[in-house]
Motif scaffolding. Structure first.
Motif, PDB file in Angstrom:
ATOM      1  N   ILE A  39       0.839  -1.197   0.000  1.00 24.95           N
ATOM      2  CA  ILE A  39       0.000   0.000   0.000  1.00 24.95           C
ATOM      3  C   ILE A  39       0.878   1.253   0.000  1.00 24.95           C
ATOM      4  O   ILE A  39       0.561   2.246  -0.671  1.00 24.95           O
ATOM      5  N   LYS A  43       0.801   4.284  -2.658  1.00 28.03           N
ATOM      6  CA  LYS A  43       0.654   5.684  -2.258  1.00 28.03           C
ATOM      7  C   LYS A  43       1.778   6.530  -2.849  1.00 28.03           C
ATOM      8  O   LYS A  43       1.555   7.686  -3.251  1.00 28.03           O
ATOM      9  N   LEU A  46       0.777   7.499  -6.250  1.00 28.49           N
ATOM     10  CA  LEU A  46      -0.166   8.622  -6.221  1.00 28.49           C
ATOM     11  C   LEU A  46       0.564   9.942  -5.976  1.00 28.49           C
ATOM     12  O   LEU A  46       0.291  10.950  -6.645  1.00 28.49           O
ATOM     13  N   ASP A  47       1.477   9.918  -5.048  1.00 25.39           N
ATOM     14  CA  ASP A  47       2.227  11.130  -4.714  1.00 25.39           C
ATOM     15  C   ASP A  47       3.089  11.596  -5.889  1.00 25.39           C
ATOM     16  O   ASP A  47       3.411  12.788  -6.001  1.00 25.39           O
ATOM     17  N   LYS A  64      -6.190  -2.013  -0.443  1.00 23.06           N
ATOM     18  CA  LYS A  64      -5.672  -0.696  -0.818  1.00 23.06           C
ATOM     19  C   LYS A  64      -6.771   0.357  -0.780  1.00 23.06           C
ATOM     20  O   LYS A  64      -6.527   1.508  -0.392  1.00 23.06           O
ATOM     21  N   TYR A  65      -7.971  -0.024  -1.169  1.00 22.02           N
ATOM     22  CA  TYR A  65      -9.075   0.943  -1.127  1.00 22.02           C
ATOM     23  C   TYR A  65      -9.351   1.388   0.306  1.00 22.02           C
ATOM     24  O   TYR A  65      -9.684   2.547   0.560  1.00 22.02           O
ATOM     25  N   LEU A  68      -6.579   4.055   0.713  1.00 22.78           N
ATOM     26  CA  LEU A  68      -6.491   5.141  -0.274  1.00 22.78           C
ATOM     27  C   LEU A  68      -7.849   5.691  -0.681  1.00 22.78           C
ATOM     28  O   LEU A  68      -7.919   6.775  -1.279  1.00 22.78           O
ATOM     29  N   LYS A  71      -9.178   8.296  -3.767  1.00 23.42           N
ATOM     30  CA  LYS A  71      -8.144   9.189  -4.304  1.00 23.42           C
ATOM     31  C   LYS A  71      -7.697   8.747  -5.695  1.00 23.42           C
ATOM     32  O   LYS A  71      -7.546   9.582  -6.585  1.00 23.42           O
ATOM     33  N   TRP A  74      -9.821   3.669  -9.890  1.00 25.06           N
ATOM     34  CA  TRP A  74      -9.507   2.242  -9.721  1.00 25.06           C
ATOM     35  C   TRP A  74      -9.877   1.431 -10.950  1.00 25.06           C
ATOM     36  O   TRP A  74     -10.994   1.524 -11.463  1.00 25.06           O
TER      37      TRP A  74
END
Length: 225
Positions: A39, A43, A46-47, A64-65, A68, A71, A74
Motif C-alpha cells: 500500500i 501511495k 499517487l504522490d 488498498k481501497y 487510499l 483518491k 480504480w
C-alpha cells in the motif's frame, strides 16, 4: 528506484513512441499496476502524480481501497469470476476483463451506476490467455444492449510475453482494427474509444499501434511482495 524517477523515464519513452507516429503523449493514460506491491508503494505512485491504479484480485483491491479510498481512479485488470463481482463492483471505476455474457449480466445486476468496461480480446489465440476470440467481439457487443449499467469504453488485450516485436505489433494492430469496427457500429452504450494494451515490456509498441491506456507494473512500481 523511486516511483517518480521510474515515471520520468516512462514518460520519456511514451513521448518518443508518440513522436514516431504523430501522436501526443497526453493521449496515453498510465495505469500503475500495484497488485504486487505494498500500500505504501501504491501511495508513492499517487504522490508522484499517477491517478490510475490497477488491481487484479478482490483482496488486494479492497486492502488498498481501505487506505487510499477514492483518491485514485480504480481499474480492475484481472480475470473476473462472476461470483467475485459483488465484492468489487462498488469500488472500481473500470473493469478491463469483460469477456462473457454471464459476467455482463452479473455486473449489470450488482452495479448501482454505469460501469466503464473493456471487452477483453485474446488476439494471439493463446490457450493460456483469457478473453474472447476476435471474431466473437462484434456479436458480443451488440448483445450488451440488454445491460444498460455497462458502457463499453474500449477493448483490452494481453499480448504474449515475447521478444518478437513484429508479432507484438501484429497483435496490437489486430485489436485496433476490431476497435474501429466496434466504433463503426455507433452504439450509444459502446463508444469504444479506448485501447487498453501494452505493459512494462511492450508499451512503446502498443502506443505506436494506438494504445490509449497502458498497464505498467514492474517498470513503474516494481514487483516486491
Amino acid at each position: 528506484m523511486l516511483v517518480k524517477d521510474n515515471l520520468n523515464e516512462i514518460k520519456q519513452e511514451i513521448a518518443g513512441a508518440c513522436k514516431k507516429v504523430n501522436r501526443q503523449p497526453e493521449e496515453v493514460t498510465i495505469i500503475a499496476v500495484t497488485k504486487y506491491v505494498t500500500i505504501e508503494r501504491a501511495k508513492e505512485a499517487l504522490d508522484a502524480g499517477i491517478v490510475h491504479l490497477g488491481e487484479n484480485r478482490e483482496e488486494g483491491l479492497l486492502a488498498k481501497y481501505d487506505v487510499l479510498q477514492d483518491k485514485p481512479i480504480w481499474h480492475f485488470i484481472g480475470s473476473l469470476q462472476t461470483r467475485k463481482v459483488k465484492g468489487i463492483i462498488d469500488y472500481v471505476d473500470y473493469i478491463h476483463s469483460l469477456d462473457r455474457l454471464s459476467l455482463a449480466k452479473e455486473i449489470h445486476k450488482r452495479a448501482k451506476r454505469t460501469i466503464k468496461c473493456f471487452v477483453q480480446v485474446n488476439v494471439s489465440n493463446e490457450e493460456s490467455k483469457h478473453g474472447m476470440k476476435p471474431e466473437e467481439v462484434i456479436d458480443f457487443v451488440k448483445q450488451l444492449s440488454e445491460y444498460p449499467h455497462i458502457q463499453v469504453v474500449g477493448l483490452m488485450t494481453m499480448a504474449p510475453f515475447t521478444d518478437d516485436k513484429e508479432f507484438l505489433r501484429e497483435c496490437f494492430r489486430k485489436l485496433k482494427s476490431i476497435q474501429e469496427d466496434v466504433k463503426g457500429l455507433q452504439l450509444p452504450y459502446a463508444p469504444c474509444t479506448e485501447l487498453s494494451m501494452g505493459m512494462s515490456n511492450d508499451y512503446s509498441i502498443a502506443i505506436e499501434e494506438g494504445a490509449t491506456m497502458i498497464r505498467i507494473g514492474t517498470a513503474l512500481v516494481g514487483s516486491e511482495k
